[in-house]
Design a protein around this motif. Structure first.
Motif, mmCIF file in Angstrom:
data_model
loop_
_atom_site.group_PDB
_atom_site.id
_atom_site.type_symbol
_atom_site.label_atom_id
_atom_site.label_comp_id
_atom_site.label_asym_id
_atom_site.label_seq_id
_atom_site.Cartn_x
_atom_site.Cartn_y
_atom_site.Cartn_z
ATOM 1 N N MET A 174 0.814 -1.218 0.000
ATOM 2 C CA MET A 174 0.000 0.000 0.000
ATOM 3 C C MET A 174 0.850 1.272 0.000
ATOM 4 N N ILE A 175 2.086 1.160 0.432
ATOM 5 C CA ILE A 175 3.003 2.307 0.402
ATOM 6 C C ILE A 175 4.371 1.838 -0.107
ATOM 7 N N VAL A 176 5.202 2.806 -0.478
ATOM 8 C CA VAL A 176 6.613 2.508 -0.741
ATOM 9 C C VAL A 176 7.477 3.507 0.015
ATOM 10 N N ARG A 177 8.673 3.043 0.404
ATOM 11 C CA ARG A 177 9.654 3.920 1.041
ATOM 12 C C ARG A 177 10.824 4.051 0.080
ATOM 13 N N GLN A 178 11.130 5.303 -0.294
ATOM 14 C CA GLN A 178 12.224 5.525 -1.231
ATOM 15 C C GLN A 178 13.292 6.401 -0.596
ATOM 16 N N ALA A 179 14.521 6.124 -0.915
ATOM 17 C CA ALA A 179 15.617 6.950 -0.406
ATOM 18 C C ALA A 179 15.492 8.351 -0.984
ATOM 19 N N ASP A 180 15.776 9.337 -0.146
ATOM 20 C CA ASP A 180 15.778 10.735 -0.600
ATOM 21 C C ASP A 180 17.159 11.023 -1.180
ATOM 22 N N SER A 181 17.202 11.361 -2.480
ATOM 23 C CA SER A 181 18.512 11.567 -3.118
ATOM 24 C C SER A 181 19.200 12.818 -2.579
ATOM 25 N N ALA A 182 18.402 13.767 -2.079
ATOM 26 C CA ALA A 182 18.979 15.008 -1.557
ATOM 27 C C ALA A 182 19.638 14.787 -0.188
ATOM 28 N N ASP A 183 19.017 13.962 0.640
ATOM 29 C CA ASP A 183 19.562 13.662 1.973
ATOM 30 C C ASP A 183 19.282 12.197 2.263
ATOM 31 N N ARG A 184 20.316 11.396 2.118
ATOM 32 C CA ARG A 184 20.068 9.958 2.106
ATOM 33 C C ARG A 184 19.745 9.362 3.474
ATOM 34 N N ARG A 185 19.688 10.224 4.488
ATOM 35 C CA ARG A 185 19.182 9.717 5.771
ATOM 36 C C ARG A 185 17.655 9.580 5.732
ATOM 37 N N ASN A 186 17.021 10.416 4.934
ATOM 38 C CA ASN A 186 15.546 10.419 4.860
ATOM 39 C C ASN A 186 15.019 9.264 4.021
ATOM 40 N N ARG A 187 13.803 8.838 4.378
ATOM 41 C CA ARG A 187 13.083 7.905 3.518
ATOM 42 C C ARG A 187 11.726 8.540 3.215
ATOM 43 N N ILE A 188 11.479 8.709 1.914
ATOM 44 C CA ILE A 188 10.246 9.344 1.464
ATOM 45 C C ILE A 188 9.152 8.287 1.357
ATOM 46 N N VAL A 189 8.043 8.556 1.993
ATOM 47 C CA VAL A 189 6.924 7.601 1.999
ATOM 48 C C VAL A 189 5.855 8.085 1.034
ATOM 49 N N SER A 190 5.324 7.180 0.237
ATOM 50 C CA SER A 190 4.223 7.573 -0.647
ATOM 51 C C SER A 190 3.261 6.413 -0.874
ATOM 52 N N LEU A 191 2.036 6.783 -1.168
ATOM 53 C CA LEU A 191 0.982 5.808 -1.424
ATOM 54 C C LEU A 191 1.200 5.136 -2.771
ATOM 55 N N THR A 192 0.907 3.866 -2.862
ATOM 56 C CA THR A 192 0.845 3.191 -4.152
ATOM 57 C C THR A 192 -0.581 3.305 -4.683
ATOM 58 N N ALA A 193 -0.781 2.878 -5.924
ATOM 59 C CA ALA A 193 -2.135 2.872 -6.483
ATOM 60 C C ALA A 193 -3.037 1.985 -5.638
ATOM 61 N N ALA A 194 -2.510 0.838 -5.210
ATOM 62 C CA ALA A 194 -3.306 -0.073 -4.372
ATOM 63 C C ALA A 194 -3.667 0.598 -3.049
ATOM 64 N N GLY A 195 -2.694 1.304 -2.463
ATOM 65 C CA GLY A 195 -2.956 1.996 -1.206
ATOM 66 C C GLY A 195 -4.035 3.050 -1.357
ATOM 67 N N SER A 196 -3.957 3.818 -2.450
ATOM 68 C CA SER A 196 -4.977 4.839 -2.693
ATOM 69 C C SER A 196 -6.354 4.219 -2.843
ATOM 70 N N ARG A 197 -6.393 3.080 -3.521
ATOM 71 C CA ARG A 197 -7.666 2.402 -3.756
ATOM 72 C C ARG A 197 -8.282 1.946 -2.431
ATOM 73 N N VAL A 198 -7.480 1.285 -1.613
ATOM 74 C CA VAL A 198 -7.974 0.807 -0.315
ATOM 75 C C VAL A 198 -8.433 1.981 0.542
ATOM 76 N N LEU A 199 -7.630 3.036 0.540
ATOM 77 C CA LEU A 199 -7.969 4.210 1.336
ATOM 78 C C LEU A 199 -9.304 4.800 0.895
ATOM 79 N N ARG A 200 -9.488 4.939 -0.412
ATOM 80 C CA ARG A 200 -10.725 5.536 -0.908
ATOM 81 C C ARG A 200 -11.932 4.698 -0.504
ATOM 82 N N SER A 201 -11.796 3.397 -0.629
ATOM 83 C CA SER A 201 -12.942 2.539 -0.306
ATOM 84 C C SER A 201 -13.252 2.590 1.196
#
Lengths: 138, 138
Positions: B75-102
DNA sequence: TATTGTTATACTCTATAACTATA
DNA sequence: TATAGTTATAGAGTATAACAATA
């Protein structure tokens, strides 16, 4: 209407209310659930522990710690029921009533301050709606 | 006005709301806090875990379990932040958005039913007051 | 040295099942 | 045997401190 979800709003407001109650209850030497038990005792007359557990919605095994603490502090007494000696009748002491009354006043003032920013009509509707929702969903 | 205390009313109503949400979230394979995290993700754009912790009011160490579970479920993915590699950017996947909407739809319907017994004017005032109280007490 | 995400540890709260004493 | 109160045990949730990687 587009507003945040009820669960979010209620949990936020609940957290705020608890944060404002904490110093009051700390000052009286009461934990949150101890106070809930005292409040229930003021309303219902001489309940057994089982009845008290039912009216507070607290499990009977978890109630015991609250009662032990309140009894040690001299705010309640537990007496054997002469009719059925398995029961223990719980009642407020004079000291318990006094502490309860003072907490109720302080909490009433806190609530008034918390709600002071609302339009008077909105505040009345808010209190009415909240009460209705809780009563009807029992 | 003489009504039960806010703490009592709010905790009762909160319990009722959570009880009605539970089957909806169970059906989606979500725990309560998982859903709160998904909701926060839909609003704020590509936050780091620290930002997400701040906006949800959840401790960063407790957030991790939710993110692990949501990521495993796709439902989500964690991606490394290229600007500051200590951070992990969290974002919804299409599946996550779908579940959330329902879930949002189902919860909206549940809330409408819960509030259906109120006078329309009271209901509007209740929602307005609740929103105001949460916003102003931040 | 400070910060992000993570793990580890201890502490609280809760749920469940037993135990006792009465009925 | 069933019930009221109690105790014990295990589980979930939480807070805190420590750790590795990066700045």
């Amino acid at each position: 209407m587009d507003r945040p979800e009820l669960g979010y709003l209620l949990s936020r407001l609940m957290r705020e209310v608890m944060a404002r109650e904490k110093p009051i209850l700390d000052g009286a030497g009461l934990e949150m659930w101890d106070y809930a038990v005292l409040t229930a005792l003021a309303d219902s007359d001489a309940p057994t522990q089982a009845q008290l557990a039912a009216t507070t919605g607290r499990d009977k095994t978890r109630l015991i710690g609250n009662l032990d603490r309140l009894e040690t502090q001299g705010m309640i007494v537990r007496q054997a029921d002469s009719a059925d000696r398995r029961n223990r009748i719980v009642s407020l002491t004079a000291a318990g009533s006094r502490v309860l009354r003072s907490c109720r006043e302080a909490i009433g003032a806190m609530e008034a301050e918390l709600l002071a920013g609302l339009e008077p009509a909105d505040r009345a509707a808010f209190e009415r709606a909240l009460t209705d929702l809780v009563v009807t969903d029992r």
